[in-house]
Design a protein around this motif. Structure first.
Motif, PDB file in Angstrom:
ATOM      1  N   CYS A  57      -7.688  39.979  23.045  1.00  0.00           N
ATOM      2  CA  CYS A  57      -6.603  40.919  22.770  1.00  0.00           C
ATOM      3  C   CYS A  57      -5.947  40.618  21.429  1.00  0.00           C
ATOM      4  N   TYR A  93      -1.365  44.843  21.443  1.00  0.00           N
ATOM      5  CA  TYR A  93      -0.880  45.354  22.715  1.00  0.00           C
ATOM      6  C   TYR A  93       0.460  46.042  22.514  1.00  0.00           C
ATOM      7  N   ASP A 135       4.564  47.968  19.264  1.00  0.00           N
ATOM      8  CA  ASP A 135       3.171  47.723  18.895  1.00  0.00           C
ATOM      9  C   ASP A 135       3.069  46.295  18.342  1.00  0.00           C
ATOM     10  N   TYR A 185      -5.290  46.783  23.833  1.00  0.00           N
ATOM     11  CA  TYR A 185      -6.417  47.475  23.203  1.00  0.00           C
ATOM     12  C   TYR A 185      -7.606  46.544  23.019  1.00  0.00           C
ATOM     13  N   ARG A 230     -11.621  52.001  19.314  1.00  0.00           N
ATOM     14  CA  ARG A 230     -10.390  51.352  19.780  1.00  0.00           C
ATOM     15  C   ARG A 230      -9.970  52.000  21.093  1.00  0.00           C
ATOM     16  N   THR A 231      -9.894  51.186  22.163  1.00  0.00           N
ATOM     17  CA  THR A 231      -9.696  51.718  23.504  1.00  0.00           C
ATOM     18  C   THR A 231      -8.448  51.122  24.147  1.00  0.00           C
ATOM     19  N   LYS A 232      -7.619  51.998  24.680  1.00  0.00           N
ATOM     20  CA  LYS A 232      -6.380  51.582  25.337  1.00  0.00           C
ATOM     21  C   LYS A 232      -6.654  51.281  26.806  1.00  0.00           C
ATOM     22  N   CYS A 245     -16.220  46.367  27.224  1.00  0.00           N
ATOM     23  CA  CYS A 245     -15.628  46.151  25.905  1.00  0.00           C
ATOM     24  C   CYS A 245     -16.459  45.161  25.082  1.00  0.00           C
TER      25      CYS A 245
END
Length: 207
Positions: free
Chosen positions: A2, A5, A29, A103, A114-116, A162
Motif C-alpha cells: 500500500c 490510501y 489522500d 489503492y 490504479r484500483t480502489k 493485484c
C-alpha cells in the motif's frame, strides 16, 4: 504493497467502533511521509489515543525524516527482526490506521490500473500497523510515524488480483471490528497470530 490510501473522515463510525472522537483534519489522500489518522495504545499509561501520524515509520536512530519514504509497509514475516521495525514490534507499539479505502495496481488488463479497494459493506477500515517516535534534531519536536503490516495474499480472492502476475501477492491487513481491541492490546505473539487472511473483512474493488 500500500503506497496510497484515504484516511477516514467518518466521525460516527470511529465513535461507534472505537469510542474515540475523530479529530478535525484536512488530510484525506495519504502517501508516504504524509499524515494520516491512527489509533494507538500506550502500555505505560494504558491510555488509548487518536491523532495524526506520519505514513512511513521513522525509527529513533534515523538521521532524517526522509527515512519514512521506504518504511511505509512492513512484512509481517520479518517485522520482529528488521532494525527499522524491531523496537516498535517488541515494545508493543501496535496501531490502527483508519482508512476509507486503499489503492493497489491491478494488471488484469495487461497494464497497471490504479484500483480502489474498500470494505464490501462500504464502512471504513482499521489497518493493522506499528508506530514509533522520532525526535527532530534541530527543534526537538517529536514525530509519531507508522507502517502498515503486510501478509502473503495468494489465496485472497481480491488481493491476489493485484500487482504483476509474476510478482509476490501481498496485502495490508484491515481488521474485523471484533479484533480492534485485541490488536491494540496484543503481545508480539498474539499480534503475529492476528496477521492472517481470516482477520480481514470482505473487500471489493470499487469505482
Amino acid at each position: 504493497m500500500c503506497v496510497q490510501y484515504l484516511t477516514t473522515v467518518n466521525v460516527d463510525w470511529v465513535k461507534t467502533h472505537l469510542d474515540l472522537d475523530l479529530p478535525t483534519s484536512t488530510a484525506h489522500d495519504v502517501f508516504p511521509t504524509y499524515s494520516g489518522t491512527i489509533i494507538l495504545k500506550s502500555h505505560n499509561t494504558q491510555r488509548t489515543a487518536i491523532g495524526p501520524a506520519r505514513f512511513g515509520l521513522i525509527p529513533s536512530w534515523a538521521k532524517d525524516e526522509e527515512f519514512g519514504r521506504k518504511t511505509y509497509n512492513a512484512r509481517s514475516e520479518t517485522v520482529s527482526e528488521k532494525p527499522s521495525y524491531r523496537h516498535a514490534w517488541t515494545k508493543r507499539h501496535y496501531a490502527l490506521a483508519l482508512a476509507d479505502a486503499f489503492y493497489e495496481p491491478c494488471y488484469e488488463s495487461g497494464k497497471a490500473v490504479r484500483t480502489k479497494i474498500q470494505q464490501a459493506n462500504g464502512e471504513p477500515m482499521a489497518i493493522a500497523s506499528i508506530w514509533d517516535t522520532w525526535t527532530e534534531p534541530e527543534t526537538g519536536g517529536l514525530i509519531v510515524s507508522f507502517s502498515m503490516l503486510t501478509i502473503e495474499a495468494n489465496k485472497h480472492p481480491v488481493m491476489n488480483r493485484c500487482h504483476k502476475p509474476e510478482d509476490e501477492k501481498r496485502t495490508v491487513v484491515p481488521l474485523r471490528p471484533e479484533l480492534f481491541h485485541d490488536w491494540l492490546n496484543a503481545t508480539p505473539e498474539t499480534a503475529q497470530a492476528l496477521l492472517n487472511l481470516e482477520s480481514i473483512p470482505e473487500l471489493i474493488f470499487s469505482e
